[in-house]
Design a protein around this motif. Structure first.
Motif, short mmCIF file in Angstrom:
data_model
loop_
_atom_site.label_atom_id
_atom_site.label_comp_id
_atom_site.label_asym_id
_atom_site.label_seq_id
_atom_site.Cartn_x
_atom_site.Cartn_y
_atom_site.Cartn_z
N ASN A 1 -8.79 24.68 7.82
CA ASN A 1 -9.13 25.53 6.68
C ASN A 1 -8.06 26.61 6.56
N TRP A 2 -7.35 26.61 5.43
CA TRP A 2 -6.20 27.49 5.30
C TRP A 2 -6.19 28.29 3.99
N THR A 3 -7.05 27.97 3.04
CA THR A 3 -6.97 28.61 1.74
C THR A 3 -7.59 30.01 1.75
N ASN A 4 -7.48 30.68 0.62
CA ASN A 4 -8.12 31.99 0.47
C ASN A 4 -9.50 31.86 -0.18
N GLY A 5 -10.09 30.67 -0.11
CA GLY A 5 -11.40 30.43 -0.68
C GLY A 5 -11.43 29.24 -1.62
N CYS A 6 -10.28 28.64 -1.85
CA CYS A 6 -10.19 27.47 -2.74
C CYS A 6 -10.56 26.20 -1.99
N VAL A 7 -10.63 25.10 -2.75
CA VAL A 7 -10.85 23.76 -2.21
C VAL A 7 -9.50 23.06 -2.28
N SER A 8 -9.03 22.48 -1.17
CA SER A 8 -7.71 21.86 -1.13
C SER A 8 -7.79 20.39 -0.73
N LEU A 9 -7.07 19.55 -1.48
CA LEU A 9 -6.93 18.12 -1.21
C LEU A 9 -5.48 17.82 -0.86
N LYS A 10 -5.23 16.64 -0.32
CA LYS A 10 -3.86 16.17 -0.15
C LYS A 10 -3.20 16.12 -1.52
N ARG A 11 -1.90 16.36 -1.57
CA ARG A 11 -1.19 16.46 -2.85
C ARG A 11 -1.33 15.20 -3.72
N SER A 12 -1.15 14.03 -3.13
CA SER A 12 -1.23 12.79 -3.92
C SER A 12 -2.65 12.56 -4.43
N GLU A 13 -3.64 12.96 -3.63
CA GLU A 13 -5.04 12.81 -4.05
C GLU A 13 -5.38 13.83 -5.12
N TRP B 1 1.33 24.28 -4.81
CA TRP B 1 0.30 23.30 -4.46
C TRP B 1 0.29 22.07 -5.35
N GLY B 2 1.33 21.81 -6.07
CA GLY B 2 1.41 20.61 -6.90
C GLY B 2 0.65 20.74 -8.20
N LYS B 3 -0.66 20.65 -8.12
CA LYS B 3 -1.53 20.77 -9.29
C LYS B 3 -2.70 21.67 -8.93
N ILE B 4 -3.28 22.31 -9.96
CA ILE B 4 -4.39 23.23 -9.72
C ILE B 4 -5.37 23.13 -10.88
N MET B 5 -6.67 23.18 -10.55
CA MET B 5 -7.74 23.22 -11.55
C MET B 5 -8.58 24.46 -11.25
N ASN C 1 -15.89 49.33 -0.81
CA ASN C 1 -14.57 49.20 -1.43
C ASN C 1 -14.17 47.75 -1.74
N LYS C 2 -15.07 46.80 -1.57
CA LYS C 2 -14.74 45.38 -1.79
C LYS C 2 -15.25 44.90 -3.13
N GLY C 3 -14.37 44.22 -3.89
CA GLY C 3 -14.74 43.62 -5.16
C GLY C 3 -15.15 42.17 -4.97
N ILE C 4 -15.56 41.54 -6.06
CA ILE C 4 -16.06 40.17 -5.99
C ILE C 4 -14.94 39.13 -5.91
N GLY C 5 -13.78 39.42 -6.48
CA GLY C 5 -12.66 38.48 -6.45
C GLY C 5 -12.69 37.52 -7.62
N ASN C 6 -11.68 36.65 -7.67
CA ASN C 6 -11.54 35.63 -8.71
C ASN C 6 -10.47 34.63 -8.27
N GLY C 7 -10.08 33.76 -9.18
CA GLY C 7 -8.99 32.84 -8.89
C GLY C 7 -9.34 31.69 -7.96
N ILE C 8 -10.59 31.28 -7.92
CA ILE C 8 -10.99 30.15 -7.08
C ILE C 8 -10.67 28.85 -7.81
N ALA C 9 -10.08 27.91 -7.09
CA ALA C 9 -9.60 26.68 -7.72
C ALA C 9 -9.72 25.49 -6.77
N ILE C 10 -9.47 24.32 -7.34
CA ILE C 10 -9.28 23.09 -6.59
C ILE C 10 -7.79 22.79 -6.73
#
Length: 185
Positions: free
Chosen positions: A155-167, A101-105, A130-139
């Motif tokens: 909408n394609w992520t697993n819960g993250c926020v996604s921008l265009k790569r250059s943005e 994904w180029g960059k991740i925060m 049997n479900k946990g809370i999860g982790n690894g949420i990012a922009i």
């Protein structure tokens, strides 16, 4: 060379089609203070309903970027794997390049507030045992050559926020670790 009526009609249809395609209204970044540096402490507001990530600083609104999320209903994250983007108050805890994904925060999800919501929902039977809370949420950015997902609200992520790569590259440069992020519907 003379064109037949059929040829002229086909040419007109192709021209109209090309003009329609070239006139596509791509989602654009909006700036309040173009060519200006952030002033003071930045803050991020992610509005899931409007599919936007806005940056504020000590002078107010600075810029707004189009974004996409995970699951289409835009509901609050309930458990790991539900593909929903969490709602609440977070902060950026790390920044790095990413192969896909180029960059991740990375955000500090789950926070104590997220744990409280999770436990309450689990006690009410809203979350399977049997479900946990999860982790690894990012922009982060989009897949390589897939910025159109943002233009078309895919909408394609697993819960993250996604921008265009250059943005995402722009955001990555201006936003420091520790920046507060509010995600709301």
């Amino acid at each position: 060379m003379q064109l037949s009526r059929v040829s002229v009609s086909l040419l007109a249809l192709c021209t109209v089609g090309l003009l329609s395609f070239s006139g596509h209204n791509y989602r654009k970044v909006r700036f309040n203070r173009l060519n200006s540096e952030l002033n003071g402490t930045p803050r991020i507001l992610v509005d899931k309903t409007d599919y936007e990530l806005s940056i504020f600083d000590d002078e107010g609104w600075y810029a707004t970027y189009p974004v996409v999320f995970g699951e289409k209903t835009l509901g609050d994250k309930m458990w790991e794997g539900d593909r929903k983007t969490p709602e609440g108050e977070y902060k950026i805890v790390s920044k790095r390049p990413h192969d896909k994904w180029g960059k991740i925060m990375l955000l500090d999800y789950p926070t104590p507030a997220d744990w409280a919501k999770y436990k309450e929902r689990k006690a009410k039977g809203l979350i399977p045992k049997n479900k946990g809370i999860g982790n690894g949420i990012a922009i982060h950015g989009t897949w390589m050559r897939d910025d159109m997902a943002v233009d078309y609200f895919q909408n394609w992520t697993n819960g993250c926020v996604s921008l265009k790569r250059s943005e995402m590259d722009e955001l990555f440069e201006m936003i420091p670790i520790g920046t507060k992020v509010t995600i709301r519907k």
